[in-house]
Design an enzyme around this catalytic site. Structure first.
Site: not given
Ligand SMILES: N[C@H](CCC[C@H](N)C(=O)O)C(=O)O
Length: 257
Positions: A74-76, A189, A198, A200
């Site tokens: 999860c990037g954020n 998802r 999001c 990523t």
């Protein structure tokens, strides 16, 4: 037993954060994670993130989607975890940590966190979409009427349809603003709904747009419903590296249950 929970958000992608360095959280309790993320009966969030000790690095990241299941990167959330680690005094201006997709470097200045993402060497260019994995799987397609688009309905069709099926993919709908700027809305998802951002996904859109020759630069701005993210990258012979996701990560509250 009482436990302290924190909440952070990065361009509207929000997370319950737990300092699990003492390993007190019941990590395998899917129902507990989902209940904490429930926006009516719980704290409410797109995901839940554990900060844990690591033998060699500053910390370890464990990420769960709102459905309660542990998931991919999860990037954020990674950016919010760096801000959380700073609040706890675990780091100062820089961090090196382990996540499910490997080792990540990050810097924090004020509430701006820069997170290095994994290298990407495979970008699948299909007739009407692009697919790539930036730590999580992402389907990327243009949608010019992005503002009025029914993200939840149309995103779910793609996420559960072939070839993704039950394992699924995140789905990003993109509108080009100019050679450096794209508007993005994402069906996530594991949240099974649109999220306001999001990380990523923003990274996937930036690299996908480069791969199909829609950008004139390697510093891209992604306008998401929750704010703005930037993605910078180098590319050599189709290998995207030195990929950085840049944006705000903000403390929301701390509470004890
Ligand atoms: N829902 C994603 C993980 C979180 C991605 C997103 N919150 C981000 O900022 O990258 C998945 O299961 O693939």
């Amino acid at each position: 037993m009482q436990q302290t929970f924190y909440k952070y958000q990065g361009t509207g992608n929000d997370f319950v954060m737990i300092d699990n360095r003492q390993q007190v959280f019941d990590k395998n309790n899917t129902k507990l994670v989902a209940s904490l993320c429930d926006r009516r009966f719980g704290i409410g969030a797109d995901g839940l993130i554990l900060l844990e000790n690591h033998n060699d690095l500053d910390f370890k990241m464990v990420y769960y989607n709102a459905d309660g299941n542990e998931s991919s990167m999860c990037g954020n959330g990674g950016r919010c975890l760096v801000a959380f680690a700073k609040q706890l005094g675990v780091i100062d201006k820089k961090a090196v940590f382990e996540a499910i997709d490997g080792l990540h470097h990050a810097t924090i200045e004020g509430n701006i966190v820069k997170l290095q993402m994994v290298d990407v060497d495979t970008v699948e260019k299909h007739e009407n979409h692009v697919f790539l994995d930036t730590g999580s799987p992402h389907h990327v397609q243009f949608e010019d009427k992005i503002e009025a688009f029914d993200i939840k309905t149309e995103g779910a069709k793609i996420r559960y349809g072939s070839p993704y099926n039950e394992a699924g993919s995140n789905v990003n709908f993109v509108k080009k603003i100019n050679d450096q700027t794209f508007a993005v809305r994402t069906y996530e998802r594991g949240v099974e709904d649109e999220t306001l951002s999001c990380g990523t996904g923003a990274t996937a859109v930036a690299l996908a747009m480069h791969a199909i020759n829609e950008v004139g630069d390697n510093l891209i701005t992604l306008q998401v419903p929750g704010g703005e993210l930037q993605v910078s990258f180098d590319v050599e012979d189709g290998l995207y590296k030195n990929v950085w996701l840049i944006g705000p990560a903000k403390f929301v509250f701390e509470g004890t249950i």
